[in-house]
Design a protein around this motif. Sequence first.
Motif, PDB file in Angstrom:
ATOM      1  N   LYS A 284     -24.327  -8.071  10.255  1.00 42.56           N
ATOM      2  CA  LYS A 284     -23.486  -7.836  11.319  1.00 42.56           C
ATOM      3  C   LYS A 284     -22.418  -6.852  10.721  1.00 42.56           C
ATOM      4  CE  LYS A 284     -20.689 -11.905  11.759  1.00 42.56           C
ATOM      5  NZ  LYS A 284     -19.887 -12.744  12.832  1.00 42.56           N
ATOM      6  N   PRO A 285     -21.713  -5.741  11.659  1.00 42.24           N
ATOM      7  CA  PRO A 285     -20.714  -5.029  11.328  1.00 42.24           C
ATOM      8  C   PRO A 285     -19.446  -6.138  11.210  1.00 42.24           C
ATOM      9  CG  PRO A 285     -21.031  -4.685  13.603  1.00 42.24           C
ATOM     10  CD  PRO A 285     -22.097  -5.633  13.086  1.00 42.24           C
ATOM     11  N   LYS A 286     -18.531  -5.686  10.255  1.00 41.33           N
ATOM     12  CA  LYS A 286     -17.135  -6.405   9.818  1.00 41.33           C
ATOM     13  C   LYS A 286     -16.052  -5.614  10.944  1.00 41.33           C
ATOM     14  CE  LYS A 286     -18.038  -7.341   5.132  1.00 41.33           C
ATOM     15  NZ  LYS A 286     -17.656  -7.261   3.784  1.00 41.33           N
ATOM     16  N   GLY A 287     -15.179  -6.354  10.930  1.00 39.95           N
ATOM     17  CA  GLY A 287     -14.008  -5.843  12.053  1.00 39.95           C
ATOM     18  C   GLY A 287     -13.297  -4.857  11.221  1.00 39.95           C
ATOM     19  N   VAL A 288     -12.613  -4.062  11.865  1.00 46.44           N
ATOM     20  CA  VAL A 288     -11.722  -2.778  11.523  1.00 46.44           C
ATOM     21  C   VAL A 288     -10.497  -3.324  10.649  1.00 46.44           C
ATOM     22  CG1 VAL A 288     -10.990  -0.464  11.827  1.00 46.44           C
ATOM     23  CG2 VAL A 288     -13.187  -1.120  12.694  1.00 46.44           C
ATOM     24  N   ARG A 289     -10.064  -2.909   9.836  1.00 41.09           N
ATOM     25  CA  ARG A 289      -8.889  -3.137   9.045  1.00 41.09           C
ATOM     26  C   ARG A 289      -8.117  -1.921   8.708  1.00 41.09           C
ATOM     27  NH1 ARG A 289     -10.247  -8.534   5.505  1.00 41.09           N
ATOM     28  NH2 ARG A 289     -12.405  -7.401   5.650  1.00 41.09           N
ATOM     29  N   TYR A 290      -6.955  -1.648   8.350  1.00 44.68           N
ATOM     30  CA  TYR A 290      -6.129  -0.287   8.112  1.00 44.68           C
ATOM     31  C   TYR A 290      -5.581  -0.549   6.855  1.00 44.68           C
ATOM     32  CZ  TYR A 290      -7.319   0.557  12.763  1.00 44.68           C
ATOM     33  OH  TYR A 290      -7.852   0.988  14.292  1.00 44.68           O
ATOM     34  N   ALA A 291      -5.813   0.470   5.870  1.00 44.52           N
ATOM     35  CA  ALA A 291      -5.285   0.180   4.732  1.00 44.52           C
ATOM     36  C   ALA A 291      -4.136   1.508   4.268  1.00 44.52           C
ATOM     37  CB  ALA A 291      -6.433   0.472   3.652  1.00 44.52           C
ATOM     38  N   VAL A 292      -3.165   1.308   3.246  1.00 40.27           N
ATOM     39  CA  VAL A 292      -2.514   2.373   3.102  1.00 40.27           C
ATOM     40  C   VAL A 292      -3.148   3.264   2.109  1.00 40.27           C
ATOM     41  CG1 VAL A 292      -0.525   2.833   1.648  1.00 40.27           C
ATOM     42  CG2 VAL A 292      -0.276   1.074   3.245  1.00 40.27           C
ATOM     43  N   PRO A 293      -3.348   4.376   2.300  1.00 40.66           N
ATOM     44  CA  PRO A 293      -4.427   5.297   1.359  1.00 40.66           C
ATOM     45  C   PRO A 293      -3.875   5.380   0.031  1.00 40.66           C
ATOM     46  CG  PRO A 293      -3.219   6.860   2.677  1.00 40.66           C
ATOM     47  CD  PRO A 293      -2.735   5.307   3.142  1.00 40.66           C
ATOM     48  N   ALA A 294      -4.974   5.528  -0.932  1.00 42.98           N
ATOM     49  CA  ALA A 294      -4.706   5.843  -2.343  1.00 42.98           C
ATOM     50  C   ALA A 294      -3.836   7.258  -2.532  1.00 42.98           C
ATOM     51  CB  ALA A 294      -5.810   6.112  -3.147  1.00 42.98           C
ATOM     52  N   GLY A 295      -2.908   7.225  -3.371  1.00 41.65           N
ATOM     53  CA  GLY A 295      -1.998   8.521  -3.427  1.00 41.65           C
ATOM     54  C   GLY A 295      -0.724   8.051  -2.866  1.00 41.65           C
ATOM     55  N   SER A 296      -0.521   7.063  -2.266  1.00 40.01           N
ATOM     56  CA  SER A 296       0.768   6.774  -1.467  1.00 40.01           C
ATOM     57  C   SER A 296       1.811   6.269  -2.625  1.00 40.01           C
ATOM     58  CB  SER A 296       0.430   5.668  -0.317  1.00 40.01           C
ATOM     59  OG  SER A 296      -0.149   5.964   0.178  1.00 40.01           O
ATOM     60  N   VAL A 297       2.946   6.484  -2.458  1.00 39.92           N
ATOM     61  CA  VAL A 297       3.822   6.182  -3.185  1.00 39.92           C
ATOM     62  C   VAL A 297       5.202   5.453  -2.618  1.00 39.92           C
ATOM     63  CG1 VAL A 297       5.696   6.905  -5.015  1.00 39.92           C
ATOM     64  CG2 VAL A 297       3.488   8.316  -4.641  1.00 39.92           C
ATOM     65  N   TYR A 298       5.591   4.191  -3.156  1.00 37.74           N
ATOM     66  CA  TYR A 298       6.618   3.499  -2.810  1.00 37.74           C
ATOM     67  C   TYR A 298       7.682   3.629  -3.880  1.00 37.74           C
ATOM     68  CZ  TYR A 298       3.718   0.905   0.443  1.00 37.74           C
ATOM     69  OH  TYR A 298       2.673   0.714   1.446  1.00 37.74           O
ATOM     70  N   PHE A 299       8.764   3.883  -3.366  1.00 35.30           N
ATOM     71  CA  PHE A 299      10.256   4.027  -4.098  1.00 35.30           C
ATOM     72  C   PHE A 299      11.025   2.795  -4.017  1.00 35.30           C
ATOM     73  CE2 PHE A 299       9.123   8.201  -3.215  1.00 35.30           C
ATOM     74  CZ  PHE A 299       9.203   8.903  -4.599  1.00 35.30           C
ATOM     75  N   VAL A 300      10.908   1.875  -5.156  1.00 39.26           N
ATOM     76  CA  VAL A 300      11.489   0.538  -4.874  1.00 39.26           C
ATOM     77  C   VAL A 300      12.897   0.492  -5.869  1.00 39.26           C
ATOM     78  CG1 VAL A 300      10.927  -1.883  -5.262  1.00 39.26           C
ATOM     79  CG2 VAL A 300       9.027  -0.160  -4.765  1.00 39.26           C
ATOM     80  N   GLU A 301      13.836  -0.407  -5.110  1.00 34.41           N
ATOM     81  CA  GLU A 301      15.109  -0.607  -5.923  1.00 34.41           C
ATOM     82  C   GLU A 301      15.112  -2.079  -5.812  1.00 34.41           C
ATOM     83  OE1 GLU A 301      19.824   0.120  -5.868  1.00 34.41           O
ATOM     84  OE2 GLU A 301      18.640   1.226  -4.405  1.00 34.41           O
ATOM     85  N   ALA A 302      15.262  -2.880  -6.941  1.00 35.71           N
ATOM     86  CA  ALA A 302      15.074  -4.259  -6.957  1.00 35.71           C
ATOM     87  C   ALA A 302      16.387  -4.695  -7.563  1.00 35.71           C
ATOM     88  CB  ALA A 302      14.169  -4.620  -7.896  1.00 35.71           C
ATOM     89  N   GLU A 303      16.953  -6.140  -6.914  1.00 32.70           N
ATOM     90  CA  GLU A 303      18.077  -6.645  -7.459  1.00 32.70           C
ATOM     91  C   GLU A 303      17.653  -7.689  -8.742  1.00 32.70           C
ATOM     92  OE1 GLU A 303      19.396  -9.323  -4.165  1.00 32.70           O
ATOM     93  OE2 GLU A 303      19.669  -7.489  -2.952  1.00 32.70           O
ATOM     94  N   LYS A 304      16.141  -7.952  -8.500  1.00 30.72           N
ATOM     95  CA  LYS A 304      15.791  -8.664  -9.855  1.00 30.72           C
ATOM     96  C   LYS A 304      14.556  -8.123 -10.057  1.00 30.72           C
ATOM     97  CE  LYS A 304      14.285 -13.235 -11.360  1.00 30.72           C
ATOM     98  NZ  LYS A 304      14.102 -14.600 -10.818  1.00 30.72           N
TER      99      LYS A 304
END
Length: 332
Positions: A284-304
Amino acid sequence: MKVIIEPNDVLLFRELRYFEAGMDHVARSILPLPQTVAGAIRSKILAEQKFSQEAKDYVGYGKEESKNLVIDGVFLWDREEFFATPMDVVEFDDRKCFMKPKRIDEFGVEFFYPSAEPCGGFLKLNEIVRYLEGNLNIENVKIVNILKERRVGISLKDTKTTEEHMLYTVEFLRIPALSVWTNDLKFLPKKGLLKLGGEGRFANYRIEDCNPFEIFEKKWERIRNEISKKFKLYVATPLLIENSGKYTWNIKNELESTGIKVKRIIPLVGKPVKVSGWDLANNKPKGVRYAVPAGSVYFVEAEKLNLNKPYLKLGKMTKLGYGLCFVGVWHD
């Protein structure tokens, strides 16, 4: 370890929407999702072992993921891997440049500049490594695109005669090869044939005994020394993040579960990718989920910041090739 899969002809990986000749005219193909390729390998192992209990246990038959067989990622390959071009690589005023996050403190506003469309396409492995190091020569970079090939068909009756008003077009992908990064492979010959994609087309495969992360690990010390508490997180394979039953771009909880205390995240993400598939065990088919596509970029600033390797595996289905993210230098 790598599995290099070389198609004998064009391939079809249908987009996730209903298609019927006579009602629709074009069946479009998308790039294969990691679980599609992982499923082809799992099916090949089961077939080779005649669905033995040992093989079922190894591939996780009836389960979404296996405890033993781990797919780290699936990439285009033509003598080397190709990665989705990072979305902060854009074309502005007829030249390529980097899009960067800007902040107006007095208004508390953050935005990306320059405002331009991502270049799209794919970059070679060595170019992605230089991107992560923060020294990619953006003006000379060559972006590669996938060739698409259209073929015309017509629906047939049970008598094998053509039906009126049933002409349609199928859009196939002309892919040189795929590179599948995995931890280990049991029960599978070193080379052979497997079925891949729609229409059950055959492709040649061969197993290469190597460490696909080696080049990233060699560059890691240099990258880590440049990071301090600000870094880019490049999404190499689609990323499935679930918060409170909904799929989202927000990776804060995922990062903090790895020991990174997040101060702020500035996302540069593309249109969500629909993820589904076929449940072979339950037919049987699986349910639909939504993914962030490849190539996306997160700019992250961390305290630790507590990073000891050049990549993270975040979100769901990481054993099926999802959620592979590489750490890179963020130059303001």
